[in-house]
Design a protein around this motif. Structure first.
Motif, PDB file in Angstrom:
ATOM      1  N   ILE A  58      28.398  48.102  23.579  1.00 19.68           N
ATOM      2  CA  ILE A  58      27.362  48.019  22.443  1.00 19.68           C
ATOM      3  C   ILE A  58      27.223  46.379  22.251  1.00 19.68           C
ATOM      4  O   ILE A  58      26.291  45.660  22.079  1.00 19.68           O
ATOM      5  CB  ILE A  58      27.777  48.444  21.137  1.00 19.68           C
ATOM      6  N   GLU A  59      28.394  45.552  21.974  1.00 20.65           N
ATOM      7  CA  GLU A  59      28.401  44.194  21.981  1.00 20.65           C
ATOM      8  C   GLU A  59      28.230  43.276  23.076  1.00 20.65           C
ATOM      9  O   GLU A  59      27.730  42.555  22.786  1.00 20.65           O
ATOM     10  CB  GLU A  59      30.162  43.747  21.516  1.00 20.65           C
ATOM     11  N   LYS A  60      28.156  43.896  24.071  1.00 21.72           N
ATOM     12  CA  LYS A  60      27.803  43.284  25.556  1.00 21.72           C
ATOM     13  C   LYS A  60      26.197  43.057  25.256  1.00 21.72           C
ATOM     14  O   LYS A  60      25.581  41.861  25.508  1.00 21.72           O
ATOM     15  CB  LYS A  60      28.007  44.188  26.721  1.00 21.72           C
ATOM     16  N   TRP A  61      25.479  44.287  24.674  1.00 25.08           N
ATOM     17  CA  TRP A  61      24.082  43.947  24.663  1.00 25.08           C
ATOM     18  C   TRP A  61      23.578  42.856  23.317  1.00 25.08           C
ATOM     19  O   TRP A  61      22.807  42.256  23.396  1.00 25.08           O
ATOM     20  CB  TRP A  61      23.471  45.282  24.562  1.00 25.08           C
ATOM     21  N   VAL A  62      24.325  42.946  22.587  1.00 21.61           N
ATOM     22  CA  VAL A  62      24.204  42.361  21.229  1.00 21.61           C
ATOM     23  C   VAL A  62      24.654  40.511  21.766  1.00 21.61           C
ATOM     24  O   VAL A  62      23.620  39.732  21.179  1.00 21.61           O
ATOM     25  CB  VAL A  62      25.309  42.644  20.100  1.00 21.61           C
ATOM     26  N   ASN A  63      25.555  40.495  22.426  1.00 18.70           N
ATOM     27  CA  ASN A  63      25.965  39.070  22.646  1.00 18.70           C
ATOM     28  C   ASN A  63      24.799  38.463  23.714  1.00 18.70           C
ATOM     29  O   ASN A  63      24.396  37.514  23.675  1.00 18.70           O
ATOM     30  CB  ASN A  63      27.282  38.882  23.434  1.00 18.70           C
TER      31      ASN A  63
END
Length: 552
Positions: free
Chosen positions: A388-393
């Motif tokens: 999830i955080e990969k796409w947010v970042n």
């Protein structure tokens, strides 16, 4: 059609878009035409090269030697002849000084070229007032400097032609319609919409034979017929006038000689033209207005093209950037949503219980719960969070947003297990086990183990339930916090492009207004004389002819 004042104002406003250095002459022409548009009197200019008899023709028309004619170099500036009760010459100098005289001798000092062929630079205007019936009808005569001598003189004449309503072009019968005169006719008159032109063939009396005169006249007429003068129907645009003999005959009141010189016919024509042109003076001025409008429109269109290309290129580049940004936003939102949905599904109590309840219970029973939590549960939830955080970042990097705080992992405290009490054998069961090999004890042990295992499973379920509830709440909060960050911000346009687009819009509006003036002007200019009006022109001409005979 727009009013004269509004057309004048609009043309001047349109010139504000032009580069003055590049279009200096066009801007000047606009100013001259605008002045002429609202000028009340009808102006007649006499045009010819030096020493073609301009001043002599004017003197013959007025019946008095007003213009200087006895010098090799004559008129050096524009002399405007207006109506006045007495003969008066008024010279206005650039210093503001006004010089008046009751005769025209003063013209030789202020309006005639000097021996070096130069005109006085301190003269602002030269006007002669004279009591003549043609002038009294609201007509002004302009004696222009001779052309084909100096560039400065040609520029002065060229400018003045935009401010006259009728041009009398004098031709020399000894050298009729040279290529230079034909070029002047095209550039100074035809191309600028000046169509009210009458040609006067002078010096015919100096040709030796009648055959020579006929040949010259026919040659000139073949050229003048091709020029469509905007004159009342039935009025020709070519006349033979021997200016010097006409003037001398008028001085001696020789009616037959005046008629023979062609002056009477020419004067009658001139009076007739003035009468009918004054009734439609606005329409006769339209062609030069339309010619100037077309030139200004073309100059603006030439300016529009590169600006339009630049603005279009910038808009296309920006639209492409927006399209790519929106596509990227859509992709990142879908990937983020997929990661969230995967974690949310994994965090459902049913999924957690099915996948981890037994392992958690086993870890509790073996006092390995902490290890299990870190090595199994934490690793799994962390893997989901990392996705999830990969796409947010990635979204924050792509869209230049600040990185949000990470999605926290909330583990409940290690569960406390309430183990069941072990049930002891009663006396009978104890005695029975002596004979049955310990079956009762074995049964009690099995029951205890089952209850104990269920207690561990219940504790694991409650733990997973709390974990699911806490993490789902944290996930929802994180999702609400992060969604706005996965958003492509449409880039603002540069002030330079905005200003150029506004400028381009103003240019296009100006061109559209000019086109309206062109179309409306063309409709109005389609003026046709009726048959009865032709008869009126014919009768008016002969009436004026008789009046000119009687006035000699």
């Amino acid at each position: 059609m727009k009013s004269l004042i509004s057309i004048s104002k609009f043309l001047k406003d349109a010139c504000n878009f032009l580069d003055y250095k590049e279009h200096q002459q066009l801007v000047k022409d606009v100013q001259l035409v605008c002045q002429q548009l609202v000028y009340p009197n009808l102006r007649i200019a006499v045009l010819a090269p030096f020493n073609f008899g301009k001043s002599t023709l004017i003197n013959a028309l007025l019946g008095k030697e007003i213009m200087p004619v006895k010098m090799v170099r004559t008129t050096g500036t524009v002399i405007i002849i207006k109506y006045g009760k007495t003969l008066t010459t008024t010279i206005v100098l650039k210093s503001g000084e006004v010089i008046k005289s009751s005769d025209t001798e003063i013209l030789k000092e202020f309006a005639v070229l000097n021996l070096k062929g130069q005109r006085r630079e301190d003269v602002l205007s030269v006007e002669v007032f004279y009591p003549h019936p043609l002038l009294k009808s609201g007509v002004e005569l302009l004696d222009l400097p001779g052309t084909n001598d100096r560039e400065e003189q040609d520029t002065l004449v060229r400018d003045q032609l935009l401010q006259v309503d009728l041009v009398i072009q004098i031709l020399n019968a000894k050298q009729p319609f040279t290529l230079g005169e034909q070029e002047t006719l095209r550039q100074w008159l035809v191309d600028r919409g000046i169509k009210t032109v009458v040609f006067v063939l002078n010096w015919m009396n100096q040709l030796e034979t009648e055959d020579d005169r006929r040949e010259v006249y026919n040659e000139v007429r073949s050229i003048t017929d091709a020029f469509k003068s905007d004159l009342p129907k039935s009025i020709k645009n070519l006349y033979r006038v021997d200016a010097r003999p006409a003037f001398e005959a008028k001085q001696k009141r020789k009616i037959l000689s005046v008629c023979k010189s062609g002056m009477t016919k020419f004067e009658a024509t001139l009076y007739t033209i003035v009468l009918f042109q004054k009734q439609r003076i606005y329409i006769t001025r339209l062609p030069r207005v339309l010619a100037i409008v077309t030139q200004v429109k073309q100059a603006l269109q030439a300016k529009i093209q590169p600006i339009a290309v630049e603005v279009k290129t910038a808009e296309d580049r920006r639209n492409l950037e927006i399209e790519r940004g929106k596509q990227r936003e859509k992709l990142l939102r879908e990937e983020f949503k997929g990661g969230v949905e995967a974690l949310r599904n994994w965090l459902s109590l049913q999924t957690l219980a099915r996948s981890y309840q037994s392992a958690a219970a086993q870890a509790l029973e073996n006092y390995q719960f902490s290890n299990w939590q870190n090595n199994e549960l934490k690793l799994k939830v962390t893997s989901y969070i990392n996705i999830i955080e990969k796409w947010v970042n990635q979204a924050c990097n792509d869209f230049h947003k600040s990185q949000p705080s990470r999605l926290c992992i909330s583990f409940p405290s290690q569960p406390n297990v309430s183990l069941p009490q072990r049930q002891d054998r009663n006396f009978g069961q104890w005695v029975g086990d002596i004979f049955n090999g310990g079956a009762n004890l074995k049964k009690l042990d099995e029951e205890y183990e089952t209850k104990k295992w269920q207690a561990y499973k219940n504790a694991a379920y409650n733990y997973l339930s709390n974990f699911s509830m806490n993490m789902l709440e944290l996930l929802s909060q994180y999702e609400d916090r992060v969604k706005p960050l996965i958003s492509f911000t449409i880039p603002s346009e540069s002030s330079s492009i905005i200003n150029k687009r506004n400028y381009l819009q103003s240019l296009n509006t100006s061109v559209q207004e000019l086109q309206k003036i062109e179309m409306e002007g063309i409709k109005i200019y389609k003026y046709k004389f009726s048959y009865l009006l032709k008869i009126k022109v014919f009768l008016t001409f002969w009436k004026n002819w008789l009046l000119r005979i009687c006035s000699i």
